[in-house]
Design a protein around this motif. Structure first.
Motif, PDB file in Angstrom:
ATOM      1  N   PHE A 151       0.793  -1.208  -0.049  1.00 55.03           N
ATOM      2  CA  PHE A 151       0.181   0.076   0.190  1.00 55.03           C
ATOM      3  C   PHE A 151       0.887   1.337  -0.031  1.00 55.03           C
ATOM      4  O   PHE A 151       1.833   1.236   0.349  1.00 55.03           O
ATOM      5  CB  PHE A 151      -0.938   0.127   1.296  1.00 55.03           C
ATOM      6  CG  PHE A 151      -1.888  -1.172   1.245  1.00 55.03           C
ATOM      7  CD1 PHE A 151      -2.717  -1.328   0.120  1.00 55.03           C
ATOM      8  CD2 PHE A 151      -1.767  -1.920   2.439  1.00 55.03           C
ATOM      9  CE1 PHE A 151      -3.521  -2.458   0.543  1.00 55.03           C
ATOM     10  CE2 PHE A 151      -2.694  -2.923   2.511  1.00 55.03           C
ATOM     11  CZ  PHE A 151      -3.580  -3.315   1.358  1.00 55.03           C
ATOM     12  N   HIS A 152       0.412   2.396  -0.504  1.00 53.65           N
ATOM     13  CA  HIS A 152       1.184   3.667  -0.438  1.00 53.65           C
ATOM     14  C   HIS A 152       1.088   4.131   0.963  1.00 53.65           C
ATOM     15  O   HIS A 152       1.697   5.299   1.211  1.00 53.65           O
ATOM     16  CB  HIS A 152       0.415   4.667  -1.409  1.00 53.65           C
ATOM     17  CG  HIS A 152      -0.985   5.064  -1.123  1.00 53.65           C
ATOM     18  ND1 HIS A 152      -2.166   4.221  -1.654  1.00 53.65           N
ATOM     19  CD2 HIS A 152      -1.560   6.209  -0.576  1.00 53.65           C
ATOM     20  CE1 HIS A 152      -3.193   4.894  -0.988  1.00 53.65           C
ATOM     21  NE2 HIS A 152      -2.893   5.822  -0.350  1.00 53.65           N
ATOM     22  N   ILE A 153       0.393   3.614   1.849  1.00 50.62           N
ATOM     23  CA  ILE A 153       0.475   4.181   3.289  1.00 50.62           C
ATOM     24  C   ILE A 153       0.823   3.013   4.226  1.00 50.62           C
ATOM     25  O   ILE A 153       0.769   2.061   3.879  1.00 50.62           O
ATOM     26  CB  ILE A 153      -0.905   4.791   3.652  1.00 50.62           C
ATOM     27  CG1 ILE A 153      -2.035   3.585   3.683  1.00 50.62           C
ATOM     28  CG2 ILE A 153      -1.376   5.882   3.066  1.00 50.62           C
ATOM     29  CD1 ILE A 153      -3.382   4.126   4.541  1.00 50.62           C
ATOM     30  N   LYS A 154       1.378   3.285   5.346  1.00 44.23           N
ATOM     31  CA  LYS A 154       1.956   2.344   6.171  1.00 44.23           C
ATOM     32  C   LYS A 154       1.368   2.870   7.532  1.00 44.23           C
ATOM     33  O   LYS A 154       0.965   4.038   7.908  1.00 44.23           O
ATOM     34  CB  LYS A 154       3.375   2.606   6.418  1.00 44.23           C
ATOM     35  CG  LYS A 154       3.971   2.051   5.180  1.00 44.23           C
ATOM     36  CD  LYS A 154       5.458   2.094   5.290  1.00 44.23           C
ATOM     37  CE  LYS A 154       6.435   1.731   4.096  1.00 44.23           C
ATOM     38  NZ  LYS A 154       7.782   1.590   4.331  1.00 44.23           N
ATOM     39  N   LYS A 155       1.756   2.166   8.726  1.00 40.68           N
ATOM     40  CA  LYS A 155       1.193   2.228  10.061  1.00 40.68           C
ATOM     41  C   LYS A 155       1.875   3.599  10.397  1.00 40.68           C
ATOM     42  O   LYS A 155       3.228   3.911  10.068  1.00 40.68           O
ATOM     43  CB  LYS A 155       1.528   1.174  10.772  1.00 40.68           C
ATOM     44  CG  LYS A 155       0.967   1.495  12.267  1.00 40.68           C
ATOM     45  CD  LYS A 155       1.435   0.021  13.101  1.00 40.68           C
ATOM     46  CE  LYS A 155       0.900   0.173  14.634  1.00 40.68           C
ATOM     47  NZ  LYS A 155       1.334  -0.913  15.351  1.00 40.68           N
ATOM     48  N   ASN A 156       1.454   4.587  11.245  1.00 39.85           N
ATOM     49  CA  ASN A 156       1.824   5.642  11.936  1.00 39.85           C
ATOM     50  C   ASN A 156       1.960   6.918  10.913  1.00 39.85           C
ATOM     51  O   ASN A 156       2.416   7.938  11.368  1.00 39.85           O
ATOM     52  CB  ASN A 156       3.168   5.606  12.640  1.00 39.85           C
ATOM     53  CG  ASN A 156       2.933   4.905  13.967  1.00 39.85           C
ATOM     54  OD1 ASN A 156       2.027   4.746  14.346  1.00 39.85           O
ATOM     55  ND2 ASN A 156       3.926   3.884  14.207  1.00 39.85           N
TER      56      ASN A 156
END
Length: 109
Positions: free
Chosen positions: A7-12
């Motif tokens: 995904f293009h986003i990660k945790k935090n």
């Protein structure tokens, strides 16, 4: 063997909602749900759950908690230019693959 989704986003990460009832609001990603292409964002998409008293919680009642949001409705907020931005990928000289802001070309990771 199951392939891990990317995904293009990660945790935090700080993200902004671009569609839905919370459009325009931003928050921090608490958890990703890869099997359903969703993410749980802090203080966004709040839903009410009616809980009955049980072993873990002595007191029942109506609890508010975050519900998952489709990842396609989230956009990463760049820490440098503080705008929601598209994410690009590039490989640095030390062979690390990093994400970068498409607007200001700043490395995010």
């Amino acid at each position: 063997m199951e392939v891990q989704k990317k995904f293009h986003i990660k945790k935090n990460d700080t993200v902004m909602v671009i569609a839905g009832k919370d459009k325009g609001k931003s928050g921090k990603v608490l958890r990703l749900v890869p099997k359903k292409n969703r993410a749980i964002v802090e203080k966004l998409n709040m839903v009410k759950r009616h809980m009955r008293p049980g072993a873990q919680s002595r007191q029942g009642g109506i609890l508010e908690k975050e519900a998952p949001i489709e990842i396609s409705n989230l956009m990463l907020v760049c820490s440098k230019c503080t705008d929601p931005t598209r994410v690009g990928y590039k490989i640095l000289d030390d062979n690390r693959k990093v994400r970068y802001c498409k607007k200001c070309k700043e490395v995010i990771d």
